[in-house]
Design a protein around this motif. Sequence first.
Motif, PDB file in Angstrom:
ATOM      1  N   ASP A 118       0.850  -1.178   0.000  1.00 55.83           N
ATOM      2  CA  ASP A 118       0.000   0.000   0.000  1.00 55.83           C
ATOM      3  C   ASP A 118       0.892   1.236   0.000  1.00 55.83           C
ATOM      4  N   GLU A 119       0.773   2.059  -1.043  1.00 51.79           N
ATOM      5  CA  GLU A 119       1.646   3.225  -1.176  1.00 51.79           C
ATOM      6  C   GLU A 119       1.428   4.232  -0.055  1.00 51.79           C
ATOM      7  N   ARG A 120       0.241   4.240   0.542  1.00 54.99           N
ATOM      8  CA  ARG A 120      -0.060   5.216   1.590  1.00 54.99           C
ATOM      9  C   ARG A 120       0.760   4.974   2.852  1.00 54.99           C
ATOM     10  N   PHE A 121       1.264   3.762   3.054  1.00 55.32           N
ATOM     11  CA  PHE A 121       2.055   3.449   4.241  1.00 55.32           C
ATOM     12  C   PHE A 121       3.555   3.385   3.931  1.00 55.32           C
ATOM     13  N   SER A 122       3.951   3.769   2.728  1.00 54.06           N
ATOM     14  CA  SER A 122       5.362   3.646   2.352  1.00 54.06           C
ATOM     15  C   SER A 122       6.253   4.621   3.121  1.00 54.06           C
ATOM     16  N   ARG A 123       5.706   5.746   3.576  1.00 53.68           N
ATOM     17  CA  ARG A 123       6.498   6.742   4.299  1.00 53.68           C
ATOM     18  C   ARG A 123       6.223   6.726   5.805  1.00 53.68           C
ATOM     19  N   THR A 124       5.620   5.681   6.309  1.00 51.67           N
ATOM     20  CA  THR A 124       5.374   5.565   7.741  1.00 51.67           C
ATOM     21  C   THR A 124       6.417   4.651   8.365  1.00 51.67           C
ATOM     22  N   GLY A 125       6.557   4.762   9.689  1.00 50.02           N
ATOM     23  CA  GLY A 125       7.490   3.892  10.383  1.00 50.02           C
ATOM     24  C   GLY A 125       8.942   4.218  10.073  1.00 50.02           C
ATOM     25  N   VAL A 126       9.816   3.241  10.315  1.00 50.96           N
ATOM     26  CA  VAL A 126      11.260   3.392  10.124  1.00 50.96           C
ATOM     27  C   VAL A 126      11.700   2.470   8.996  1.00 50.96           C
ATOM     28  N   SER A 127      12.444   2.999   8.059  1.00 54.32           N
ATOM     29  CA  SER A 127      12.940   2.207   6.933  1.00 54.32           C
ATOM     30  C   SER A 127      14.463   2.082   7.015  1.00 54.32           C
ATOM     31  N   ILE A 128      14.975   1.026   6.419  1.00 48.68           N
ATOM     32  CA  ILE A 128      16.421   0.782   6.365  1.00 48.68           C
ATOM     33  C   ILE A 128      16.856   0.806   4.907  1.00 48.68           C
ATOM     34  N   SER A 129      18.149   0.966   4.692  1.00 50.69           N
ATOM     35  CA  SER A 129      18.680   1.018   3.333  1.00 50.69           C
ATOM     36  C   SER A 129      19.306  -0.316   2.967  1.00 50.69           C
ATOM     37  N   CYS A 130      19.438  -0.526   1.685  1.00 52.83           N
ATOM     38  CA  CYS A 130      20.083  -1.744   1.192  1.00 52.83           C
ATOM     39  C   CYS A 130      21.562  -1.724   1.565  1.00 52.83           C
ATOM     40  N   ASP A 131      22.099  -2.876   1.969  1.00 54.01           N
ATOM     41  CA  ASP A 131      23.491  -2.975   2.408  1.00 54.01           C
ATOM     42  C   ASP A 131      24.459  -3.215   1.257  1.00 54.01           C
ATOM     43  N   ALA A 132      24.008  -3.045   0.025  1.00 46.42           N
ATOM     44  CA  ALA A 132      24.887  -3.270  -1.125  1.00 46.42           C
ATOM     45  C   ALA A 132      25.535  -1.958  -1.546  1.00 46.42           C
ATOM     46  N   GLY A 133      26.633  -1.619  -0.901  1.00 48.25           N
ATOM     47  CA  GLY A 133      27.417  -0.463  -1.316  1.00 48.25           C
ATOM     48  C   GLY A 133      26.650   0.840  -1.276  1.00 48.25           C
ATOM     49  N   MET A 134      26.581   1.532  -2.416  1.00 48.54           N
ATOM     50  CA  MET A 134      25.957   2.846  -2.520  1.00 48.54           C
ATOM     51  C   MET A 134      24.512   2.766  -2.977  1.00 48.54           C
ATOM     52  N   CYS A 135      23.865   1.656  -2.783  1.00 49.40           N
ATOM     53  CA  CYS A 135      22.468   1.507  -3.206  1.00 49.40           C
ATOM     54  C   CYS A 135      21.581   2.429  -2.378  1.00 49.40           C
ATOM     55  N   ARG A 136      20.631   3.085  -3.039  1.00 47.80           N
ATOM     56  CA  ARG A 136      19.763   4.063  -2.393  1.00 47.80           C
ATOM     57  C   ARG A 136      18.332   3.551  -2.240  1.00 47.80           C
ATOM     58  N   ASN A 137      18.137   2.252  -2.245  1.00 45.34           N
ATOM     59  CA  ASN A 137      16.805   1.684  -2.053  1.00 45.34           C
ATOM     60  C   ASN A 137      16.533   1.519  -0.556  1.00 45.34           C
ATOM     61  N   TYR A 138      15.326   1.902  -0.137  1.00 43.69           N
ATOM     62  CA  TYR A 138      14.926   1.822   1.265  1.00 43.69           C
ATOM     63  C   TYR A 138      13.672   0.960   1.381  1.00 43.69           C
ATOM     64  N   PHE A 139      13.520   0.326   2.539  1.00 48.06           N
ATOM     65  CA  PHE A 139      12.352  -0.527   2.763  1.00 48.06           C
ATOM     66  C   PHE A 139      12.211  -0.785   4.260  1.00 48.06           C
ATOM     67  N   HIS A 140      11.004  -1.198   4.652  1.00 47.96           N
ATOM     68  CA  HIS A 140      10.742  -1.586   6.036  1.00 47.96           C
ATOM     69  C   HIS A 140      11.297  -2.992   6.294  1.00 47.96           C
ATOM     70  N   VAL A 141      11.628  -3.249   7.532  1.00 45.49           N
ATOM     71  CA  VAL A 141      12.141  -4.580   7.889  1.00 45.49           C
ATOM     72  C   VAL A 141      11.054  -5.638   7.687  1.00 45.49           C
ATOM     73  N   THR A 142       9.820  -5.307   8.067  1.00 51.15           N
ATOM     74  CA  THR A 142       8.730  -6.274   7.904  1.00 51.15           C
ATOM     75  C   THR A 142       8.441  -6.547   6.428  1.00 51.15           C
ATOM     76  N   CYS A 143       8.553  -5.491   5.590  1.00 52.16           N
ATOM     77  CA  CYS A 143       8.347  -5.697   4.148  1.00 52.16           C
ATOM     78  C   CYS A 143       9.468  -6.549   3.565  1.00 52.16           C
ATOM     79  N   ALA A 144      10.703  -6.314   4.005  1.00 56.96           N
ATOM     80  CA  ALA A 144      11.816  -7.139   3.543  1.00 56.96           C
ATOM     81  C   ALA A 144      11.672  -8.583   4.011  1.00 56.96           C
TER      82      ALA A 144
END
Length: 226
Positions: A7-33
Motif C-alpha cells: 500500500d503506497e499510503r504506508f510507504s512513508r510511515t514507520g522506520v525504513s532501512i537502506s540496502c546494504d549493497a554499497g551505494m544503493c539508495r533503495n529503502y524498505f521496512h524490515v517487515t516488508c523485507a
Amino acid sequence: ACGLCEDERFSRTGVSISCDAGMCRNYFHVTCAQREGLLSEASTEESIADPFFAYCKLHGDKNIARSKRCNWLALQSQAKDKRHEDKPPSDEKARVERKLAWHREKYLATKAKKPPAWVPTQKMPRLLTTSPAACKKLLKKAEMLGMSPQTYLTNSDTMVNIRKKWHIQPAFSVEFISYYLDRNNRMVSMQRHLDELLQQNSKLQEEEQNVRQKYEQVFIINVYKY
C-alpha cells in the motif's frame, strides 16, 4: 519511502532501512523485507558488529529470496490456521519456540556488545503521516464518512493541467493540494535560478570593472604618447 510496501499510503510511515549493497539508495521496512525474503544473517564464523543485513530485490539472490518468501508464507498460513484451533502445543511448535528463543538470546548478546543507541531526553514532534496507527485510523474514519481514500492518487493529465491553474480556491481537494505542492516546487526552482543569476551578475560586474580599468590605462598611455 519504502519501495516494497503493498500500500503506497504506508510507504512513508514507520522506520525504513537502506540496502546494504554499497551505494544503493533503495529503502524498505524490515517487515516488508521479511515478507519478500530479503533479510539475511551472517554466518557464526564471521565476527562483525552487526550480523544482520538486508538487500533489495536488485542486489539480493532471487533463488534464496524466493525460498525465504515461501517459508514466510507457509508460516503465516500455519499461524492463521492455528488461531482457529484449540489444540495443545505440538512438537513442531516447541521446536520453533526453542529456535526462536535461541535467536533471541543471540540477538540480545550481540546487542549488549554494541554501544547504547541515542535516545532523546524529551518528547520530539514528528509528522502525523509517520505513524502507521494514525494513518490506519484516518483511513478508517474516511471510510466511515463515505470518503474515498484513493482520491489523492491523481493521473499525469491532472498534474500537467495543474501548472496552468493559478487561481484555485483553497480547499482540501486534489486540485488545490497538487497546485500547492507544484507552487512550492516552482518557488524553490525560481529561488535557485535567482541565486544563479545574482552570482552571474556579480561576476559580470567584476569583469566590467576590470575591463574599464584596462581601458582607462590604455587610454592614458595613448594620450601621453601622442
